[in-house]
Structures are given as structure tokens and as C-alpha cells.
Design a protein around this motif. Structure first.
Motif, PDB file in Angstrom:
ATOM      1  N   ASP A  28       6.414 -54.130   2.240  1.00  0.00           N
ATOM      2  CA  ASP A  28       6.663 -54.526   3.618  1.00  0.00           C
ATOM      3  C   ASP A  28       5.640 -53.897   4.557  1.00  0.00           C
ATOM      4  OD1 ASP A  28       8.886 -55.886   2.756  1.00  0.00           O
ATOM      5  OD2 ASP A  28      10.290 -54.283   3.294  1.00  0.00           O
ATOM      6  N   GLY A  29       5.236 -54.682   5.556  1.00  0.00           N
ATOM      7  CA  GLY A  29       4.385 -54.150   6.598  1.00  0.00           C
ATOM      8  C   GLY A  29       5.202 -53.349   7.595  1.00  0.00           C
ATOM      9  N   LEU A  30       4.528 -52.737   8.542  1.00  0.00           N
ATOM     10  CA  LEU A  30       5.211 -51.880   9.501  1.00  0.00           C
ATOM     11  C   LEU A  30       6.228 -52.660  10.325  1.00  0.00           C
ATOM     12  CD1 LEU A  30       5.513 -49.098  10.783  1.00  0.00           C
ATOM     13  CD2 LEU A  30       3.631 -49.685  12.345  1.00  0.00           C
ATOM     14  N   LEU A  31       5.896 -53.881  10.717  1.00  0.00           N
ATOM     15  CA  LEU A  31       6.812 -54.654  11.551  1.00  0.00           C
ATOM     16  C   LEU A  31       8.151 -54.889  10.846  1.00  0.00           C
ATOM     17  CD1 LEU A  31       4.413 -57.313  13.126  1.00  0.00           C
ATOM     18  CD2 LEU A  31       5.220 -55.161  14.119  1.00  0.00           C
ATOM     19  N   LYS A  32       8.100 -55.263   9.574  1.00  0.00           N
ATOM     20  CA  LYS A  32       9.341 -55.494   8.838  1.00  0.00           C
ATOM     21  C   LYS A  32      10.097 -54.185   8.627  1.00  0.00           C
ATOM     22  CE  LYS A  32       9.721 -58.703   5.725  1.00  0.00           C
ATOM     23  NZ  LYS A  32       9.618 -59.509   4.481  1.00  0.00           N
ATOM     24  N   LEU A  33       9.363 -53.106   8.339  1.00  0.00           N
ATOM     25  CA  LEU A  33      10.020 -51.814   8.136  1.00  0.00           C
ATOM     26  C   LEU A  33      10.720 -51.343   9.407  1.00  0.00           C
ATOM     27  CD1 LEU A  33       7.384 -49.920   5.968  1.00  0.00           C
ATOM     28  CD2 LEU A  33       9.675 -50.635   5.257  1.00  0.00           C
ATOM     29  N   LEU A  34      10.091 -51.571  10.555  1.00  0.00           N
ATOM     30  CA  LEU A  34      10.726 -51.194  11.815  1.00  0.00           C
ATOM     31  C   LEU A  34      12.029 -51.972  12.007  1.00  0.00           C
ATOM     32  CD1 LEU A  34       7.625 -51.080  14.214  1.00  0.00           C
ATOM     33  CD2 LEU A  34       8.863 -49.128  13.269  1.00  0.00           C
ATOM     34  N   ALA A  35      11.960 -53.273  11.783  1.00  0.00           N
ATOM     35  CA  ALA A  35      13.140 -54.120  11.979  1.00  0.00           C
ATOM     36  C   ALA A  35      14.265 -53.744  11.013  1.00  0.00           C
ATOM     37  CB  ALA A  35      12.755 -55.586  11.809  1.00  0.00           C
ATOM     38  N   LYS A  36      13.915 -53.408   9.760  1.00  0.00           N
ATOM     39  CA  LYS A  36      14.921 -53.078   8.752  1.00  0.00           C
ATOM     40  C   LYS A  36      15.580 -51.728   9.011  1.00  0.00           C
ATOM     41  CE  LYS A  36      13.816 -53.702   4.416  1.00  0.00           C
ATOM     42  NZ  LYS A  36      13.017 -53.767   3.159  1.00  0.00           N
ATOM     43  N   ASN A  37      14.863 -50.819   9.647  1.00  0.00           N
ATOM     44  CA  ASN A  37      15.349 -49.452   9.749  1.00  0.00           C
ATOM     45  C   ASN A  37      15.882 -49.049  11.115  1.00  0.00           C
ATOM     46  OD1 ASN A  37      14.761 -47.764   7.131  1.00  0.00           O
ATOM     47  ND2 ASN A  37      12.984 -49.122   7.388  1.00  0.00           N
ATOM     48  N   VAL A  38      15.568 -49.809  12.151  1.00  0.00           N
ATOM     49  CA  VAL A  38      15.883 -49.348  13.497  1.00  0.00           C
ATOM     50  C   VAL A  38      17.373 -49.106  13.701  1.00  0.00           C
ATOM     51  CG1 VAL A  38      16.019 -51.674  14.499  1.00  0.00           C
ATOM     52  CG2 VAL A  38      15.387 -49.710  15.939  1.00  0.00           C
ATOM     53  N   THR A  39      18.221 -49.901  13.058  1.00  0.00           N
ATOM     54  CA  THR A  39      19.671 -49.706  13.203  1.00  0.00           C
ATOM     55  C   THR A  39      20.330 -49.284  11.891  1.00  0.00           C
ATOM     56  OG1 THR A  39      20.093 -52.058  12.780  1.00  0.00           O
ATOM     57  CG2 THR A  39      19.835 -51.369  15.096  1.00  0.00           C
ATOM     58  N   ALA A  40      19.528 -49.003  10.869  1.00  0.00           N
ATOM     59  CA  ALA A  40      20.084 -48.622   9.572  1.00  0.00           C
ATOM     60  C   ALA A  40      20.790 -47.272   9.665  1.00  0.00           C
ATOM     61  CB  ALA A  40      18.986 -48.569   8.518  1.00  0.00           C
ATOM     62  N   SER A  41      21.884 -47.132   8.929  1.00  0.00           N
ATOM     63  CA  SER A  41      22.586 -45.847   8.942  1.00  0.00           C
ATOM     64  C   SER A  41      21.764 -44.765   8.257  1.00  0.00           C
ATOM     65  CB  SER A  41      23.949 -45.989   8.250  1.00  0.00           C
ATOM     66  OG  SER A  41      23.790 -46.462   6.919  1.00  0.00           O
ATOM     67  N   ALA A  42      20.997 -45.158   7.241  1.00  0.00           N
ATOM     68  CA  ALA A  42      20.107 -44.221   6.547  1.00  0.00           C
ATOM     69  C   ALA A  42      18.685 -44.782   6.624  1.00  0.00           C
ATOM     70  CB  ALA A  42      20.540 -44.038   5.103  1.00  0.00           C
ATOM     71  N   LEU A  96       9.970 -49.011  17.352  1.00  0.00           N
ATOM     72  CA  LEU A  96       9.249 -47.801  16.967  1.00  0.00           C
ATOM     73  C   LEU A  96       9.701 -46.611  17.806  1.00  0.00           C
ATOM     74  CD1 LEU A  96       7.004 -46.313  15.417  1.00  0.00           C
ATOM     75  CD2 LEU A  96       5.390 -47.118  17.163  1.00  0.00           C
ATOM     76  N   ASP A  97       9.806 -46.805  19.106  1.00  0.00           N
ATOM     77  CA  ASP A  97      10.216 -45.712  19.987  1.00  0.00           C
ATOM     78  C   ASP A  97      11.624 -45.224  19.655  1.00  0.00           C
ATOM     79  OD1 ASP A  97       7.794 -45.773  21.280  1.00  0.00           O
ATOM     80  OD2 ASP A  97       8.498 -47.002  22.957  1.00  0.00           O
ATOM     81  N   THR A  98      12.513 -46.151  19.299  1.00  0.00           N
ATOM     82  CA  THR A  98      13.866 -45.770  18.905  1.00  0.00           C
ATOM     83  C   THR A  98      13.847 -44.936  17.629  1.00  0.00           C
ATOM     84  OG1 THR A  98      14.874 -47.722  19.926  1.00  0.00           O
ATOM     85  CG2 THR A  98      16.121 -46.650  18.172  1.00  0.00           C
ATOM     86  N   LEU A  99      13.016 -45.352  16.672  1.00  0.00           N
ATOM     87  CA  LEU A  99      12.923 -44.611  15.420  1.00  0.00           C
ATOM     88  C   LEU A  99      12.276 -43.244  15.628  1.00  0.00           C
ATOM     89  CD1 LEU A  99      12.096 -47.576  13.072  1.00  0.00           C
ATOM     90  CD2 LEU A  99      14.002 -45.983  12.773  1.00  0.00           C
ATOM     91  N   ILE A 100      11.365 -43.150  16.575  1.00  0.00           N
ATOM     92  CA  ILE A 100      10.771 -41.846  16.889  1.00  0.00           C
ATOM     93  C   ILE A 100      11.861 -40.884  17.371  1.00  0.00           C
ATOM     94  CG2 ILE A 100       9.240 -40.621  18.489  1.00  0.00           C
ATOM     95  CD1 ILE A 100       7.377 -43.074  18.353  1.00  0.00           C
ATOM     96  N   LEU A 101      12.724 -41.362  18.262  1.00  0.00           N
ATOM     97  CA  LEU A 101      13.810 -40.518  18.757  1.00  0.00           C
ATOM     98  C   LEU A 101      14.761 -40.130  17.623  1.00  0.00           C
ATOM     99  CD1 LEU A 101      14.658 -42.337  22.114  1.00  0.00           C
ATOM    100  CD2 LEU A 101      13.391 -40.195  21.815  1.00  0.00           C
ATOM    101  N   ARG A 102      15.041 -41.078  16.735  1.00  0.00           N
ATOM    102  CA  ARG A 102      15.915 -40.776  15.602  1.00  0.00           C
ATOM    103  C   ARG A 102      15.267 -39.758  14.663  1.00  0.00           C
ATOM    104  NH1 ARG A 102      18.780 -45.857  12.780  1.00  0.00           N
ATOM    105  NH2 ARG A 102      19.822 -44.055  11.792  1.00  0.00           N
ATOM    106  N   ALA A 103      13.958 -39.868  14.470  1.00  0.00           N
ATOM    107  CA  ALA A 103      13.259 -38.915  13.600  1.00  0.00           C
ATOM    108  C   ALA A 103      13.287 -37.514  14.194  1.00  0.00           C
ATOM    109  CB  ALA A 103      11.811 -39.365  13.380  1.00  0.00           C
ATOM    110  N   VAL A 104      13.068 -37.410  15.507  1.00  0.00           N
ATOM    111  CA  VAL A 104      13.111 -36.103  16.162  1.00  0.00           C
ATOM    112  C   VAL A 104      14.487 -35.467  15.975  1.00  0.00           C
ATOM    113  CG1 VAL A 104      13.085 -34.931  18.402  1.00  0.00           C
ATOM    114  CG2 VAL A 104      11.296 -36.590  17.839  1.00  0.00           C
TER     115      VAL A 104
END
Length: 312
Positions: A24-38, A76-84
């Protein structure tokens, strides 16, 4: 060498944002993970760290490729906050796992400033005996190289430089201090101006040591030495006529070290490292002579120097 190179940033690759046969490219990975529980931090970090054609998905200035929709940027910005928050939680709870941190460091200067503070604190804790989440060699490589990628601003860069120079250069490790200092000096417009002549000579002595130690070897521990040398030449941003062969004794010694390495690489058993480093070192020698002709030299070195850390 183009002294303005770091301001332009490491170029990014649209191939990283789109799907390809490797996954998967970054765009698909972002979409798959942004609301994922894990969140799959490992996949996200690997995609950001990949560099097809020597180009990253996000530039070293933290810029997003043109044409990427605002929806993807918001993800991406949402995932950045989740990573922090994930890193914060692991530090407080002393939990294993550095993939969310690894993801953050491959954002380069898009990474939140808090992460730099955590990494600088980790360096200090290493000196005092340990850290809640950095427990293995690969973790510490991430701590040093990661800060080299994300450090931004005079305060952070000065603190990092002072921390490394407070240590005896003989104790530097090639994948830690050497790599971090190489990234800082080669990427930043600020860092080369923060060191004085005495400090520049100390760094040069580390360069000389690494060149000498690799003579006769397979050059598997050499990849950051040329980057540190060329990064050090950016000290000319502070002292324009410094480190030029024939005008500066230290430059003469550095030039001799490069020539000795080129002679060693010419040995028929060194075909692979010669192919990797030969032309780069020839152009580095030109820079030392003040006759540089390749404005993309730093980019060329990055193509062989920077590597991805193992998951942990």
C-alpha cells in the motif's frame, strides 16, 4: 555543493504516496489507519522511510508533495497526534515499542517539537544509565538518527551539538553520534553556524578517525563518514574560507584521508564499496579544494548514507 540544499529539502516521491507492487502507498495507509483501534505504525514508518529513486514521501522540510488532497493531509495530522500520544504513554508506562516514534522521526521537520525534547532527554538518560523505552542497540540508533532527522531551530540544534561534543570523540559510535552530527550539519542552515573553529576541528578529527578505521575493511561502517565530512564543510557558512586544501592545515589532512581511502577502494577486492563511494569521494575532494562542481552532492550522499531502523 549547494549550501542552500537543506532549505530545499530532500525531494519527495509520488511513488511513495500511491500503491505499488511492494504494498500500500501512503495514501491508502493513512486512510486504513486514521480511525483504526490499533494503528499499524510499522507499515506507516516503512512507507515514510522508503525512498524510491532516492526520494521520500515527505521532504526533509516536512513538506507534503503537491497535489495531495487536504483530506489526506488531515488524516496524516490526526495520526501524528495519535503517535505523539502513543509515545507519551509508552514513556510513562515504560512499555516496549518504538514504531510510533520511528513513524514520527520520518516526518522530518513536520514532527512536533515535543519529540525532539523527548529524544534529547533520552540521550541524557542514556548517559545516566537507561531509558524507559530505549533498551536495545537499534532503539538507541533510532534515538540519535531520529533526532538528526527532526531537529529544527537553534535551541534544539545547539543542545544536540553540545551534548555530542561534551563526549570524547573516541567514544562516538558511527551509527549514533556520527550519524546524528552528520544529519544536523548537512541538513540545517543553522547547525553549521553554531560550531566554532575548535569544535569544527574536533569533528574533523572524528572524520579522520573513521576514514582511517575503515581502510582495508569492507566499508560497512563507513556510510556516515562522507556525510559528516561534507556536512562539516558547510562550516564555511560561518567562516567562508575555512577547510580549503592549501589554505587550511586541517583541510590538508582531510584531503589526504580521502585520497588514502580512494587508493584503498581501488583494490580489486573493494569493487562494491568503490561503486558506492568512489565518485562521491572524488567530488568531496573537489569540495575540499574549493572546486566543487556537483550541487547535488549532499543528495547523492544521502542516497547511500541514510538507512531505516529495524522495528522495535
Amino acid at each position: 555543493m549547494d549550501a542552500d540544499y537543506p532549505a530545499k529539502g530532500v525531494k519527495f516521491a509520488r511513488r511513495n504516496t500511491n500503491d505499488n507492487p511492494r504494498g500500500d502507498g501512503l495514501l491508502k495507509l493513512l486512510a486504513k489507519n486514521v480511525t483504526a483501534s490499533a494503528v499499524d505504525w510499522t507499515a506507516l514508518a516503512k512507507r515514510l522511510a522508503a525512498r524510491p529513486g532516492g526520494r521520500y514521501a515527505i521532504s526533509s522540510d516536512g513538506e507534503i508533495p503537491p497535489g495531495i488532497g487536504q483530506g489526506a493531509v488531515a488524516q496524516l495530522d490526526t495520526l501524528i497526534l495519535r503517535a505523539v500520544e502513543d509515545v507519551r504513554h509508552k514513556i510513562v508506562q515504560c512499555k516496549d515499542g518504538t514504531d510510533s516514534l520511528r513513524f514520527l522521526t520520518w516526518l522530518f521537520r513536520r514532527c512536533p517539537e515535543q519529540v525532539s525534547a523527548w529524544l534529547l532527554d533520552a540521550w541524557d538518560q542514556e548517559e545516566r544509565g537507561g531509558h524507559p523505552i530505549f533498551r536495545m542497540g537499534s532503539h538507541w540508533k533510532l534515538a540519535y538518527q531520529g533526532l538528526g532527522r527532526i531537529a529544527s531551530g537553534e535551541a534544539v540544534e545547539l543542545q544536540a551539538i553540545r551534548a555530542m561534543l561534551s563526549r570524547t570523540i573516541d567514544t562516538w559510535k558511527w551509527q549514533r553520534e556520527t550519524a546524528a552530527m552528520a544529519f544536523l550539519l548537512s541538513r540545517s542552515e543553522i547547525a553549521p553556524r553554531l560550531i566554532n573553529r575548535t569544535e569544527a576541528e574536533r569533528i574533523a578529527k572524528r572524520v579522520l578517525r573513521e576514514f582511517q578505521e575503515n581502510l582495508g575493511s569492507t566499508y560497512t561502517r563507513f556510510q556516515y563518514a562522507p556525510l559528516l565530512l561534507v556536512g562539516l564543510l558547510r562550516y564555511r557558512l560561518r567562516e567562508p574560507f575555512a577547510l580549503v586544501i592549501g589554505q587550511d592545515p586541517m583541510a590538508d589532512r582531510l584531503g589526504q584521508a580521502v585520497e588514502a581511502t580512494l587508493d584503498d577502494l581501488a583494490h580489486r577486492s573493494r569493487g562494491k564499496p568503490l561503486a558506492k563511494y568512489g565518485r562521491i569521494l572524488e567530488q568531496t575532494l573537489e569540495e575540499l579544494r574549493g572546486e566543487g562542481s556537483n550541487p547535488e552532492l549532499l543528495l547523492d550522499i544521502f542516497g547511500g548514507a541514510e538507512e531505516d531502523e529495524p522495528a522495535g
